[in-house]
Enzyme design. Sequence first.
Site: not given
Length: 648
Positions: A2, A53, A367-368
């Site tokens: 958010c 989410i 994400s890595g």
Amino acid sequence: MCGFAGGLLFSQREFQNTELLNRMGSVIAHRGPDNQGLTVKGPCGLVHRRLSIIDLSSRGNQPMSNEDGSVWIVYNGEVYNFLELRKRYDLDSRGHAFNSATDTEVLVHLYEEVGEDFLKELNGMYSIALWDDTRKKLLLARDPFGIKPLFYTSTNNGFWFASEIKSLLEVEGVNRKPSLEALYHYLSYNYVPDSLTPFDNVHELLPGRAMWINWETGEKQEHCFFNYDYTEDASVTSKYASVHSRELLERAVERRLVADVPVGVMLSGGMDSSALTALMAKIRGRSNFHTFSIGFDDSSFDESEYARIVAESVGTIHHSIQVTPGAVADLLPRYLAHIDEPYGDGSAIPTWLLAEEASKYVTVLLSGEAGDEVYSGYDTHAAYKVRKLYRRSVPAFVRHCVGSVVSRLPVSHRKLSFEFKAKRFVRGAEFDVPGSHFFWRVVLSEDAKLQVLNSPGRFSGFGESSRYFSDIFSNCKTGSGLNKLLCIDTLCHLPHDLMIKNDRMTMAHSIEARVPFTDVELFRFLASVPAEVKFPGMRKKHLLRNSMKDLLPESIVNKKKVGLEMPYSSWLRNELRDVAMEYLNPSRLNSTGLFNGAGVEKLWLQHDRYEVDHGRALWGILNYMMWYDLYIASTDYKNYINPGVVRR
């Protein structure tokens, strides 16, 4: 995921300017297109933009309070152990009433039970603003890795805070004046380090920090609540480290798959994102999820073929996005309106393009980022080990001769070319350990910065930019040089560079980017692993490679690191030449009162003639000039803000 904003008025007992709160929330609608909520409690005003989410119902809307309305919170992020904390602290039987299934409500009640110490219990990504109306105090806090942003400023009558700087610019009395100190250090890093921002009177709360603001006195108290401890545990063996780190990483991924919306993966084809993809499929028992990769025509920058190998091996629904000079030109300067800062990292625009495509299919992306920081994966970590041998075995006069020979190597614009690495290594090896680490990353040296700045005497009191690295190196709790470098990367490069594009470019398209490698349990274990176990010989990410051999193709496990970057050194001379000429024109540079146009022109001519590769420096200055036009010379940034992606 958010966004929020708010203010604390010292001169009033009641916050009355709700129209201002609405404006502060509206400019960050992309962070939360599903709902805007607003609350005024005494002198504190809060506004929140929600991206739904978990618990998609209106019960999850914020601002959120406890039962009697004495504690209010706005919060950006996800706390992955919130159910564990709800059970461990027995919140239900202690009389707390829960109206939603969100983590936000757990935080409110946890604060009621243990006060500020609740921050030490959290495993996740977050920025938090909490108003305690009984104590008349405001608490701000940010996660230990800086995944979620939090900015603040003060005016004559109040204290203001927000997830993005653009919200603060809506407040009367917040002047859009460029910070000379931020510019000075930006030219070294291509990002603004530490708590600085490009605005003179706006600051960023550092990762792992909490700040109390007392309404009655106006006093601010800030401290670090997270312990970045790299003390090594000598009992940890290589076998145990491989097995246990795999267990912890798998648990970290599983925690980050909890969502009531579709989850995908940013799949670069590198070791980190490939591991996340394989583990997500293993945990779910299926692979019908979306993965997204970036491709370039220049093979030295392109990893899309490796991403395809992983996607086919795992069986995902794969999407490849080609990054072209035309697509980049179309986003200049638009993408900077979602960063609010000058930003010279060439991975930002590719991340924007990936997120734009991903927003059609998912709301959450894994994400890595941070894999290199926790597993030791950067070339500079290998260079540190080579440096020790080089300085011990090669006499100083021979090193001087080597330097002379290497300096004559012809310039190459290929990514991490031998010429680039050789020149950087040989010169950097002559500094102490943190100095070498800084030099191998630096964009412009102290002397070079003075050549491109107008009236350089104005910048003389800011100290050398390398001090950010050396201070962390000196204060890190470990005797290991390598682990001290990991500490530098974790506290400086990760939050102030990588997490900027990871958050802003995904949030521009209303996507939540989750970062499993920042899991607190995983971080604490890997920080305790002895350096020789973590990085034996010259094998970077040894533990991750060993632990993932059963799930990934051999070509991926043994692949060299490439990393996401654009070939701007070449593009500036060719496809983006017109853009460069427009913004790097000496008279335009001089008109800012900040730059010496002749000094920048000299960089350009050396670059254009292939004498020196100044691509990073020129790209950084170009981005500063675009930011200056959007935020200082005008308010045109407002014309480029995405409205957000509404999926319901």
